[in-house]
Design a protein around this motif. Sequence first.
Motif, short mmCIF file in Angstrom:
data_model
loop_
_atom_site.label_atom_id
_atom_site.label_comp_id
_atom_site.label_asym_id
_atom_site.label_seq_id
_atom_site.Cartn_x
_atom_site.Cartn_y
_atom_site.Cartn_z
N ALA A 48 0.50 -1.15 0.19
CA ALA A 48 0.14 -0.18 0.22
C ALA A 48 0.97 1.60 0.07
O ALA A 48 0.41 2.26 -0.56
N ASP A 49 1.90 1.65 0.53
CA ASP A 49 2.90 2.99 0.30
C ASP A 49 4.86 1.98 0.07
O ASP A 49 4.63 3.56 -0.01
N CYS A 50 4.11 1.92 -0.97
CA CYS A 50 5.03 1.22 -2.09
C CYS A 50 4.97 2.46 -2.68
O CYS A 50 5.69 2.41 -4.19
N GLY A 51 4.29 3.44 -3.80
CA GLY A 51 3.29 4.01 -4.89
C GLY A 51 3.41 3.82 -5.90
O GLY A 51 3.92 4.07 -7.02
N TYR A 52 2.85 2.25 -5.84
CA TYR A 52 2.44 1.56 -6.77
C TYR A 52 1.10 2.24 -7.61
O TYR A 52 0.94 1.82 -9.35
N VAL A 53 0.03 2.97 -6.95
CA VAL A 53 -1.56 3.63 -7.00
C VAL A 53 -1.31 4.98 -6.21
O VAL A 53 -0.92 5.05 -5.36
N GLU A 54 -2.16 5.34 -7.27
CA GLU A 54 -2.81 6.40 -6.94
C GLU A 54 -4.62 6.48 -6.87
O GLU A 54 -4.74 6.01 -7.75
N ILE A 55 -4.75 7.27 -5.63
CA ILE A 55 -6.46 7.28 -5.61
C ILE A 55 -6.91 8.75 -6.18
O ILE A 55 -6.55 9.12 -5.37
N LYS A 56 -7.99 8.74 -7.26
CA LYS A 56 -8.70 9.80 -6.32
C LYS A 56 -9.79 9.61 -6.04
O LYS A 56 -10.34 8.30 -6.76
N GLN A 57 -10.98 10.91 -5.60
CA GLN A 57 -12.05 10.98 -5.15
C GLN A 57 -12.58 11.52 -6.22
O GLN A 57 -12.56 12.57 -6.09
N GLU A 58 -14.09 11.15 -6.52
CA GLU A 58 -15.20 11.19 -7.07
C GLU A 58 -16.69 11.56 -6.27
O GLU A 58 -17.05 10.50 -5.95
N VAL A 59 -17.26 13.06 -6.16
CA VAL A 59 -18.03 13.23 -5.15
C VAL A 59 -19.44 12.55 -6.48
O VAL A 59 -19.51 13.98 -7.65
N LEU A 60 -19.98 12.56 -6.94
CA LEU A 60 -21.10 11.88 -8.27
C LEU A 60 -22.07 13.47 -7.45
O LEU A 60 -22.25 13.27 -5.94
N ASP A 61 -23.27 13.68 -8.20
CA ASP A 61 -24.23 14.86 -7.91
C ASP A 61 -25.28 14.34 -6.52
O ASP A 61 -25.37 15.23 -5.86
N ASN A 62 -25.33 12.62 -6.77
CA ASN A 62 -26.07 12.13 -5.84
C ASN A 62 -25.36 11.74 -4.44
O ASN A 62 -26.00 11.52 -3.24
N GLY A 63 -24.54 12.03 -4.47
CA GLY A 63 -23.38 12.57 -3.42
C GLY A 63 -23.27 10.96 -2.77
O GLY A 63 -21.78 11.14 -1.96
N LYS A 64 -22.65 10.00 -4.16
CA LYS A 64 -22.18 8.84 -3.40
C LYS A 64 -20.69 9.43 -3.95
O LYS A 64 -20.23 10.13 -4.87
N VAL A 65 -19.87 8.23 -3.36
CA VAL A 65 -18.10 8.50 -3.71
C VAL A 65 -18.25 7.29 -4.56
O VAL A 65 -17.88 6.34 -4.10
N ILE A 66 -16.66 7.71 -4.97
CA ILE A 66 -15.77 6.68 -6.55
C ILE A 66 -15.11 7.20 -6.11
O ILE A 66 -14.43 8.12 -6.43
N TYR A 67 -13.89 6.04 -5.84
CA TYR A 67 -12.26 5.73 -5.90
C TYR A 67 -11.93 5.84 -6.95
O TYR A 67 -12.52 4.58 -7.73
N HIS A 68 -11.01 6.10 -7.98
CA HIS A 68 -10.37 6.01 -9.15
C HIS A 68 -9.27 5.26 -9.03
O HIS A 68 -8.29 6.05 -8.19
N ARG A 69 -8.62 4.43 -8.91
CA ARG A 69 -7.31 4.06 -9.17
C ARG A 69 -7.07 3.49 -9.88
O ARG A 69 -7.08 3.28 -11.52
N ARG A 70 -5.50 4.54 -10.25
CA ARG A 70 -4.35 4.22 -11.70
C ARG A 70 -3.59 4.11 -10.84
O ARG A 70 -2.72 3.99 -10.06
N PHE A 71 -2.43 3.08 -11.72
CA PHE A 71 -1.41 2.61 -11.09
C PHE A 71 -0.47 3.78 -12.01
O PHE A 71 -0.37 4.04 -13.58
N THR A 72 0.99 4.22 -11.05
CA THR A 72 2.26 4.37 -11.12
C THR A 72 3.09 4.01 -11.90
O THR A 72 2.97 2.86 -12.57
N GLN A 73 3.86 4.11 -12.54
CA GLN A 73 5.08 4.29 -13.23
C GLN A 73 5.52 3.17 -12.25
O GLN A 73 5.67 2.27 -13.04
N LEU A 74 6.02 2.92 -11.82
CA LEU A 74 6.49 2.19 -10.19
C LEU A 74 5.41 1.11 -9.94
O LEU A 74 5.92 -0.09 -10.76
N GLY A 75 4.63 0.93 -10.42
CA GLY A 75 3.26 -0.24 -10.38
C GLY A 75 3.29 -0.73 -11.58
O GLY A 75 3.25 -1.36 -11.56
N ARG A 76 3.31 -0.06 -12.62
CA ARG A 76 3.93 -0.64 -13.81
C ARG A 76 4.31 -1.27 -13.93
O ARG A 76 4.53 -2.90 -14.35
N GLU A 77 5.55 -0.94 -13.40
CA GLU A 77 7.08 -2.17 -13.63
C GLU A 77 6.77 -3.15 -12.53
O GLU A 77 7.14 -4.58 -13.58
#
Length: 77
Positions: A48-77
């Motif tokens: 979790a603390d190795c820098g493999y992913v970034e998490i971005k939070q999105e709050v929808l109009d209805n108040g629901k929270v969605i988390y988007h995970r994207r791999f960093t270059q380190l995680g890709r390797e």
Amino acid sequence: MHVNKTYTATEIAKELGFKSAIALNNDLGNRKIQFRQNDTWLLYSRYADCGYVEIKQEVLDNGKVIYHRRFTQLGRE
């Protein structure tokens, strides 16, 4: 190398020859790298603390929270 670029699971899956992001996520789950909780894939604490992913939070109009995970270059390797 694109240091600041992040990658979706679909991009990584294609690069590694998986049929889909679902197949990649299941493989990472089977390898005990990540686990699924509340419809979200999370890395085990060992990774979790190795820098493999970034998490971005999105709050929808209805108040629901969605988390988007994207791999960093380190995680890709």
